[in-house]
Design a protein around this motif. Sequence first.
Motif, PDB file in Angstrom:
ATOM      1  N   LEU A  72       0.832  -1.200   0.000  1.00  0.00           N
ATOM      2  CA  LEU A  72       0.000   0.000   0.000  1.00  0.00           C
ATOM      3  C   LEU A  72       0.869   1.253   0.000  1.00  0.00           C
ATOM      4  CD1 LEU A  72      -2.689   1.488   0.129  1.00  0.00           C
ATOM      5  CD2 LEU A  72      -2.704   1.109   2.612  1.00  0.00           C
ATOM      6  N   GLU A  73       1.893   1.279   0.832  1.00  0.00           N
ATOM      7  CA  GLU A  73       2.757   2.451   0.913  1.00  0.00           C
ATOM      8  C   GLU A  73       3.460   2.715  -0.419  1.00  0.00           C
ATOM      9  OE1 GLU A  73       2.587   0.009   3.118  1.00  0.00           O
ATOM     10  OE2 GLU A  73       2.021   0.983   5.005  1.00  0.00           O
ATOM     11  N   VAL A  74       3.924   1.647  -1.082  1.00  0.00           N
ATOM     12  CA  VAL A  74       4.585   1.797  -2.380  1.00  0.00           C
ATOM     13  C   VAL A  74       3.603   2.337  -3.413  1.00  0.00           C
ATOM     14  CG1 VAL A  74       5.661   0.525  -4.284  1.00  0.00           C
ATOM     15  CG2 VAL A  74       6.365   0.062  -1.929  1.00  0.00           C
ATOM     16  N   ALA A  75       2.382   1.809  -3.433  1.00  0.00           N
ATOM     17  CA  ALA A  75       1.370   2.280  -4.386  1.00  0.00           C
ATOM     18  C   ALA A  75       1.030   3.743  -4.153  1.00  0.00           C
ATOM     19  CB  ALA A  75       0.112   1.417  -4.293  1.00  0.00           C
ATOM     20  N   VAL A  76       0.914   4.145  -2.886  1.00  0.00           N
ATOM     21  CA  VAL A  76       0.603   5.542  -2.555  1.00  0.00           C
ATOM     22  C   VAL A  76       1.733   6.460  -3.020  1.00  0.00           C
ATOM     23  CG1 VAL A  76       0.376   7.174  -0.629  1.00  0.00           C
ATOM     24  CG2 VAL A  76      -1.007   5.082  -0.672  1.00  0.00           C
ATOM     25  N   GLU A  77       2.962   6.103  -2.717  1.00  0.00           N
ATOM     26  CA  GLU A  77       4.092   6.958  -3.114  1.00  0.00           C
ATOM     27  C   GLU A  77       4.222   7.044  -4.630  1.00  0.00           C
ATOM     28  OE1 GLU A  77       5.580   9.041  -1.075  1.00  0.00           O
ATOM     29  OE2 GLU A  77       4.340   8.180   0.514  1.00  0.00           O
ATOM     30  N   SER A  78       3.952   5.955  -5.320  1.00  0.00           N
ATOM     31  CA  SER A  78       3.980   5.965  -6.783  1.00  0.00           C
ATOM     32  C   SER A  78       2.890   6.884  -7.339  1.00  0.00           C
ATOM     33  CB  SER A  78       3.804   4.542  -7.304  1.00  0.00           C
ATOM     34  OG  SER A  78       3.789   4.530  -8.705  1.00  0.00           O
ATOM     35  N   ALA A  79       1.693   6.796  -6.768  1.00  0.00           N
ATOM     36  CA  ALA A  79       0.599   7.674  -7.214  1.00  0.00           C
ATOM     37  C   ALA A  79       0.936   9.135  -6.952  1.00  0.00           C
ATOM     38  CB  ALA A  79      -0.701   7.295  -6.512  1.00  0.00           C
ATOM     39  N   LEU A  80       1.474   9.419  -5.775  1.00  0.00           N
ATOM     40  CA  LEU A  80       1.849  10.800  -5.457  1.00  0.00           C
ATOM     41  C   LEU A  80       2.916  11.318  -6.421  1.00  0.00           C
ATOM     42  CD1 LEU A  80       1.870  10.683  -1.556  1.00  0.00           C
ATOM     43  CD2 LEU A  80       0.316  11.998  -3.012  1.00  0.00           C
ATOM     44  N   ALA A  81       3.880  10.479  -6.754  1.00  0.00           N
ATOM     45  CA  ALA A  81       4.923  10.890  -7.703  1.00  0.00           C
ATOM     46  C   ALA A  81       4.313  11.188  -9.070  1.00  0.00           C
ATOM     47  CB  ALA A  81       5.992   9.812  -7.811  1.00  0.00           C
TER      48      ALA A  81
END
Length: 170
Positions: A72-81
Motif C-alpha cells: 500500500l505504501e509503495v502504491a501511494v508513493e507511486s501515485a503521489l509521484a
Amino acid sequence: MVVLTGADAEGILSRLDGLANVRAAAVKDGDAARELVAQSHGAYVVHDADPLADVADAWTGFFDRQDTPGTLEVAVESALAGLRRGLVQLPDYYVVLEPESLPETRKHWWLGVLAGVSPSRVIPAKASAGAVAEVLSRLPSGRWWPDPPDEWLRGLGRAVPDRVGVPGSV
C-alpha cells in the motif's frame, strides 16, 4: 474529466462517445488519458484510466490481507509521484457502475474512502449507457479533492473498511 469504472465500463464508453458534448474512450493508462483530454473539445471527457487503480488494489489487498506488507505504501508513493509530475491527474468525477455488486472491501474503497474524501466526486450508477448519460447531465458541484493529496493518501492504512465515515474514525 470523468473516470468510468466497474461492470462493463469499456462497453458503455463506446456507447457514450456519440453523445453531444461527450468524448468517451477506453484508454487504460495515463498517457492515453492525457492525450484524449488534450484532443477533446467536448464538455465531458470520459475514460477508464483510473489514476488511483494501483492504490485501490493495494488498499483492498491490505485490508483483505492478500498483499505483502508495504504494498500500500509503495502504491501511494507511486501515485503521489505521478500526480506531482503531471503524469496522471485526479478526475473531476468517478462514476462507479453497479457498486452494490462489488466485493465488500472494494465497495468501501469507492463509497467509503473516496466518497469520504470528496463526497460529490464519486457517483454510483447503473451499468448502462443511458444511466451514465443521465448522471453526466446532472453532475453535482462540491469540494475538490484535498490538495495536496499527500495527507489523505498516506493515511489510507488507517481508513478501515466499515469504519470510514463513522464519527471518530480516521
